[in-house]
Structures are given as C-alpha cells and as structure tokens.
Motif scaffolding. Structure first.
Motif, PDB file in Angstrom:
ATOM      1  N   UNK A  41       0.817  -1.215   0.000  1.00  0.00           N
ATOM      2  CA  UNK A  41       0.000   0.000   0.000  1.00  0.00           C
ATOM      3  C   UNK A  41       0.848   1.262   0.000  1.00  0.00           C
ATOM      4  N   UNK A  42       0.447   2.197  -0.847  1.00  0.00           N
ATOM      5  CA  UNK A  42       1.081   3.508  -0.932  1.00  0.00           C
ATOM      6  C   UNK A  42      -0.034   4.541  -0.820  1.00  0.00           C
ATOM      7  N   UNK A  43       0.179   5.562  -0.017  1.00  0.00           N
ATOM      8  CA  UNK A  43      -0.804   6.631   0.137  1.00  0.00           C
ATOM      9  C   UNK A  43      -0.231   7.915  -0.464  1.00  0.00           C
ATOM     10  N   UNK A  44      -1.031   8.574  -1.274  1.00  0.00           N
ATOM     11  CA  UNK A  44      -0.694   9.895  -1.802  1.00  0.00           C
ATOM     12  C   UNK A  44      -1.644  10.864  -1.125  1.00  0.00           C
ATOM     13  N   UNK A  45      -1.099  11.831  -0.419  1.00  0.00           N
ATOM     14  CA  UNK A  45      -1.928  12.754   0.359  1.00  0.00           C
ATOM     15  C   UNK A  45      -1.464  14.197   0.145  1.00  0.00           C
ATOM     16  N   UNK A  46      -2.390  15.113   0.383  1.00  0.00           N
ATOM     17  CA  UNK A  46      -2.055  16.530   0.348  1.00  0.00           C
ATOM     18  C   UNK A  46      -1.567  16.989   1.722  1.00  0.00           C
ATOM     19  N   UNK A  47      -2.144  16.417   2.780  1.00  0.00           N
ATOM     20  CA  UNK A  47      -1.768  16.781   4.153  1.00  0.00           C
ATOM     21  C   UNK A  47      -1.576  15.509   4.963  1.00  0.00           C
ATOM     22  N   UNK A  48      -0.577  15.506   5.815  1.00  0.00           N
ATOM     23  CA  UNK A  48      -0.229  14.303   6.571  1.00  0.00           C
ATOM     24  C   UNK A  48      -1.396  13.770   7.394  1.00  0.00           C
ATOM     25  N   UNK A  49      -2.216  14.632   7.949  1.00  0.00           N
ATOM     26  CA  UNK A  49      -3.317  14.171   8.801  1.00  0.00           C
ATOM     27  C   UNK A  49      -4.445  13.501   8.009  1.00  0.00           C
ATOM     28  N   UNK A  50      -4.366  13.537   6.672  1.00  0.00           N
ATOM     29  CA  UNK A  50      -5.349  12.828   5.840  1.00  0.00           C
ATOM     30  C   UNK A  50      -4.956  11.384   5.554  1.00  0.00           C
ATOM     31  N   UNK A  51      -3.836  10.936   6.108  1.00  0.00           N
ATOM     32  CA  UNK A  51      -3.417   9.551   5.888  1.00  0.00           C
ATOM     33  C   UNK A  51      -4.468   8.581   6.414  1.00  0.00           C
ATOM     34  N   UNK A  52      -4.758   7.521   5.653  1.00  0.00           N
ATOM     35  CA  UNK A  52      -5.679   6.502   6.168  1.00  0.00           C
ATOM     36  C   UNK A  52      -5.011   5.703   7.281  1.00  0.00           C
ATOM     37  N   UNK A  53      -5.806   4.972   8.026  1.00  0.00           N
ATOM     38  CA  UNK A  53      -5.263   4.137   9.096  1.00  0.00           C
ATOM     39  C   UNK A  53      -4.375   3.059   8.486  1.00  0.00           C
ATOM     40  N   UNK A  54      -3.196   2.842   9.054  1.00  0.00           N
ATOM     41  CA  UNK A  54      -2.344   1.760   8.548  1.00  0.00           C
ATOM     42  C   UNK A  54      -2.907   0.407   8.960  1.00  0.00           C
ATOM     43  N   UNK A  55      -2.433  -0.632   8.296  1.00  0.00           N
ATOM     44  CA  UNK A  55      -2.807  -1.986   8.690  1.00  0.00           C
ATOM     45  C   UNK A  55      -2.284  -2.254  10.094  1.00  0.00           C
ATOM     46  N   UNK A  56      -2.903  -3.177  10.831  1.00  0.00           N
ATOM     47  CA  UNK A  56      -2.402  -3.482  12.179  1.00  0.00           C
ATOM     48  C   UNK A  56      -0.923  -3.881  12.131  1.00  0.00           C
ATOM     49  N   UNK A  57      -0.124  -3.253  12.998  1.00  0.00           N
ATOM     50  CA  UNK A  57       1.304  -3.536  13.063  1.00  0.00           C
ATOM     51  C   UNK A  57       2.135  -2.788  12.041  1.00  0.00           C
ATOM     52  N   UNK A  58       1.510  -1.905  11.265  1.00  0.00           N
ATOM     53  CA  UNK A  58       2.226  -1.156  10.227  1.00  0.00           C
ATOM     54  C   UNK A  58       2.209   0.327  10.562  1.00  0.00           C
ATOM     55  N   UNK A  59       3.024   1.081   9.836  1.00  0.00           N
ATOM     56  CA  UNK A  59       3.026   2.540   9.981  1.00  0.00           C
ATOM     57  C   UNK A  59       3.372   3.158   8.637  1.00  0.00           C
ATOM     58  N   UNK A  60       2.962   4.409   8.456  1.00  0.00           N
ATOM     59  CA  UNK A  60       3.247   5.147   7.228  1.00  0.00           C
ATOM     60  C   UNK A  60       4.576   5.866   7.362  1.00  0.00           C
ATOM     61  N   UNK A  61       5.405   5.757   6.337  1.00  0.00           N
ATOM     62  CA  UNK A  61       6.687   6.455   6.297  1.00  0.00           C
ATOM     63  C   UNK A  61       6.726   7.346   5.049  1.00  0.00           C
ATOM     64  N   UNK A  62       7.127   8.597   5.202  1.00  0.00           N
ATOM     65  CA  UNK A  62       7.190   9.476   4.030  1.00  0.00           C
ATOM     66  C   UNK A  62       8.318   9.062   3.085  1.00  0.00           C
ATOM     67  N   UNK A  63       8.086   9.260   1.800  1.00  0.00           N
ATOM     68  CA  UNK A  63       9.104   9.017   0.776  1.00  0.00           C
ATOM     69  C   UNK A  63       9.746  10.358   0.458  1.00  0.00           C
ATOM     70  N   UNK A  64      10.924  10.601   1.016  1.00  0.00           N
ATOM     71  CA  UNK A  64      11.597  11.895   0.862  1.00  0.00           C
ATOM     72  C   UNK A  64      12.057  12.148  -0.567  1.00  0.00           C
ATOM     73  N   UNK A  65      12.222  11.110  -1.357  1.00  0.00           N
ATOM     74  CA  UNK A  65      12.700  11.254  -2.739  1.00  0.00           C
ATOM     75  C   UNK A  65      11.564  11.361  -3.752  1.00  0.00           C
ATOM     76  N   UNK A  66      10.335  11.461  -3.277  1.00  0.00           N
ATOM     77  CA  UNK A  66       9.169  11.467  -4.164  1.00  0.00           C
ATOM     78  C   UNK A  66       9.128  12.697  -5.055  1.00  0.00           C
ATOM     79  N   UNK A  67       8.964  12.443  -6.335  1.00  0.00           N
ATOM     80  CA  UNK A  67       8.774  13.494  -7.329  1.00  0.00           C
ATOM     81  C   UNK A  67       7.582  13.083  -8.193  1.00  0.00           C
ATOM     82  N   UNK A  68       6.465  13.820  -8.112  1.00  0.00           N
ATOM     83  CA  UNK A  68       5.293  13.436  -8.915  1.00  0.00           C
ATOM     84  C   UNK A  68       5.610  13.307 -10.405  1.00  0.00           C
ATOM     85  N   UNK A  69       6.395  14.213 -10.939  1.00  0.00           N
ATOM     86  CA  UNK A  69       6.721  14.174 -12.367  1.00  0.00           C
ATOM     87  C   UNK A  69       7.491  12.907 -12.719  1.00  0.00           C
ATOM     88  N   UNK A  70       8.479  12.562 -11.913  1.00  0.00           N
ATOM     89  CA  UNK A  70       9.265  11.354 -12.173  1.00  0.00           C
ATOM     90  C   UNK A  70       8.404  10.102 -12.084  1.00  0.00           C
TER      91      UNK A  70
END
Length: 81
Positions: free
Chosen positions: A19-48
């Motif tokens: 699962x990958x989440x694309x969000x405009x604001x961090x607080x809009x992240x959906x709930x992660x699966x049990x035992x999981x957490x969301x980590x930001x992708x610092x290298x993310x480039x929408x164009x790439x």
C-alpha cells in the motif's frame, strides 16, 4: 505549501506492504494496517513517478480532489518506492 506527498506503508522488521498513500496533508493519511506505519518518501517526485508509471495519473487526480488516495503497488519489492 500544499503539495502531493507519498507515504509507503511498512510493517515491523522493515517489511513493506503493497500500500502507498498519496496525500495533500499528513493528517489525511488513512489508518495503517495493524502492526504497520506510514513512512514518508523523501525522494518522491510526482513528475518522475508519472514518467515511470503513467497509470498513476488517475491516482494523483483522486488525491488532489479528495485530499488522499491509496494505491496498491504490484510487487512490494519494487525499488522505486
């Protein structure tokens, strides 16, 4: 500044879910699966990402309209994430 951000869902011991989440604001992240957490992708480039996967256009559009969108990437071992 509002911009599209990418978060990758990680389980314990460094295992990724598909699962990958694309969000405009961090607080809009959906709930992660049990035992999981969301980590930001610092290298993310929408164009790439659109250049490597044009199918993401619809996902990005949904994220811009709703504030978030989930994407299940095939092959969770993909190095692009």
């Amino acid at each position: 500044m509002n911009r599209l951000r990418k978060y990758v869902e990680w389980m314990s011991r460094g295992r990724r879910t598909d699962r990958i989440a694309y969000v405009m604001k961090e607080w809009d992240l959906p709930q992660p699966l049990p035992g999981a957490e969301w980590q930001p992708d610092a290298k993310f480039s929408p164009a790439d990402e659109l250049l490597t996967n044009p199918n993401l256009k619809a996902v990005f559009k949904e994220a811009l309209e709703k504030g978030w969108a989930l994407y299940s990437a095939p092959g969770s071992d993909d190095e692009r994430r």
